[in-house]
Motif scaffolding. Structure first.
Motif, mmCIF file in Angstrom:
data_model
loop_
_atom_site.group_PDB
_atom_site.id
_atom_site.type_symbol
_atom_site.label_atom_id
_atom_site.label_comp_id
_atom_site.label_asym_id
_atom_site.label_seq_id
_atom_site.Cartn_x
_atom_site.Cartn_y
_atom_site.Cartn_z
ATOM 1 N N MET A 59 0.784 -1.233 0.000
ATOM 2 C CA MET A 59 0.000 0.000 0.000
ATOM 3 C C MET A 59 0.822 1.292 0.000
ATOM 4 N N PHE A 60 2.101 1.209 0.316
ATOM 5 C CA PHE A 60 2.939 2.406 0.296
ATOM 6 C C PHE A 60 3.695 2.568 -1.033
ATOM 7 N N GLU A 61 3.461 1.653 -1.984
ATOM 8 C CA GLU A 61 4.072 1.764 -3.303
ATOM 9 C C GLU A 61 3.362 2.843 -4.110
ATOM 10 N N ARG A 62 4.118 3.585 -4.891
ATOM 11 C CA ARG A 62 3.528 4.616 -5.749
ATOM 12 C C ARG A 62 2.590 3.967 -6.757
ATOM 13 N N PHE A 63 1.430 4.560 -6.913
ATOM 14 C CA PHE A 63 0.406 4.188 -7.892
ATOM 15 C C PHE A 63 -0.300 2.862 -7.604
ATOM 16 N N GLY A 74 -12.485 8.450 -8.739
ATOM 17 C CA GLY A 74 -13.120 8.080 -7.486
ATOM 18 C C GLY A 74 -12.167 7.733 -6.379
ATOM 19 N N GLY A 75 -10.857 7.786 -6.647
ATOM 20 C CA GLY A 75 -9.974 7.341 -5.598
ATOM 21 C C GLY A 75 -8.580 7.911 -5.594
ATOM 22 N N GLY A 76 -8.331 8.996 -6.270
ATOM 23 C CA GLY A 76 -7.015 9.606 -6.241
ATOM 24 C C GLY A 76 -6.047 8.930 -7.188
ATOM 25 N N ALA A 77 -4.803 9.377 -7.141
ATOM 26 C CA ALA A 77 -3.789 8.913 -8.080
ATOM 27 C C ALA A 77 -2.978 7.734 -7.554
ATOM 28 N N GLY A 78 -3.200 7.326 -6.313
ATOM 29 C CA GLY A 78 -2.401 6.250 -5.748
ATOM 30 C C GLY A 78 -1.052 6.724 -5.242
ATOM 31 N N LEU A 79 -0.953 8.000 -4.919
ATOM 32 C CA LEU A 79 0.313 8.558 -4.436
ATOM 33 C C LEU A 79 0.294 8.941 -2.967
ATOM 34 N N GLY A 80 -0.871 9.070 -2.385
ATOM 35 C CA GLY A 80 -0.982 9.606 -1.033
ATOM 36 C C GLY A 80 -0.170 8.872 0.014
ATOM 37 N N ILE A 95 6.672 3.962 9.077
ATOM 38 C CA ILE A 95 5.224 3.881 8.891
ATOM 39 C C ILE A 95 4.889 2.458 8.458
ATOM 40 N N TRP A 96 3.765 1.949 8.934
ATOM 41 C CA TRP A 96 3.360 0.587 8.595
ATOM 42 C C TRP A 96 1.840 0.472 8.691
ATOM 43 N N ALA A 97 1.329 -0.637 8.158
ATOM 44 C CA ALA A 97 -0.107 -0.915 8.200
ATOM 45 C C ALA A 97 -0.315 -2.334 8.690
ATOM 46 N N GLU A 98 -1.415 -2.532 9.394
ATOM 47 C CA GLU A 98 -1.735 -3.858 9.929
ATOM 48 C C GLU A 98 -3.225 -3.936 10.210
ATOM 49 N N ASN A 99 -3.703 -5.148 10.401
ATOM 50 C CA ASN A 99 -5.080 -5.334 10.820
ATOM 51 C C ASN A 99 -5.149 -5.305 12.334
ATOM 52 N N ARG A 100 -6.222 -4.732 12.834
ATOM 53 C CA ARG A 100 -6.437 -4.688 14.279
ATOM 54 C C ARG A 100 -6.983 -6.036 14.730
ATOM 55 N N PRO A 101 -6.600 -6.523 15.897
ATOM 56 C CA PRO A 101 -7.109 -7.806 16.389
ATOM 57 C C PRO A 101 -8.639 -7.825 16.519
#
Length: 116
Positions: A59-63, A74-80, A95-101
């Motif tokens: 999810m942190f990759e460009r585009f 409907g969803g931006g350029a994929g750069l945010g 910075i990282w992403a994960e699912n909450r328990p």
């Protein structure tokens, strides 16, 4: 290290915007800040469906987008998230992403604590 408040605001706005999309109308989004001895953890948590395994890795990759059918209109350029990652790294954080328990997603980042 000095923190640029406007840049961190941009990171937070991006994370909040991304949390709103999958969160149901009766769901919740929270910003959680937890300091420890050498850094502060800032997390945006939602009660949406959570992240697929590929999303947490890419999810942190460009585009990159989780849904290939989603149009830019409907969803931006994929750069945010790539920009958010760059800003956090420029401040000496991670910075990282994960699912909450308990369900939903959590995207968190660290910033070094001010010394003094």
């Amino acid at each position: 290290m000095r923190i640029a408040p406007g840049k961190i605001e941009r990171v937070l706005l991006n994370l909040l915007t991304n949390a709103v999309r999958p969160t149901p109308g009766d769901g919740a989004i929270s910003v959680v800040v937890k300091p420890n001895s050498d850094h502060v953890v800032v997390a945006v948590e939602d009660t949406g469906p959570g992240l697929e395994a590929e999303a947490t890795e890419r999810m942190f990759e460009r585009f990159w987008r989780a849904d290939d059918s989603r149009a830019r209109s409907g969803g931006g350029a994929g750069l945010g998230l790539a920009i958010a990652q760059g800003l956090v790294h420029a401040h000496g954080g991670t910075i990282w992403a994960e699912n909450r328990p308990v369900g939903g997603a959590r995207v968190a980042f660290t910033l070094p604590r001010a010394r003094g």
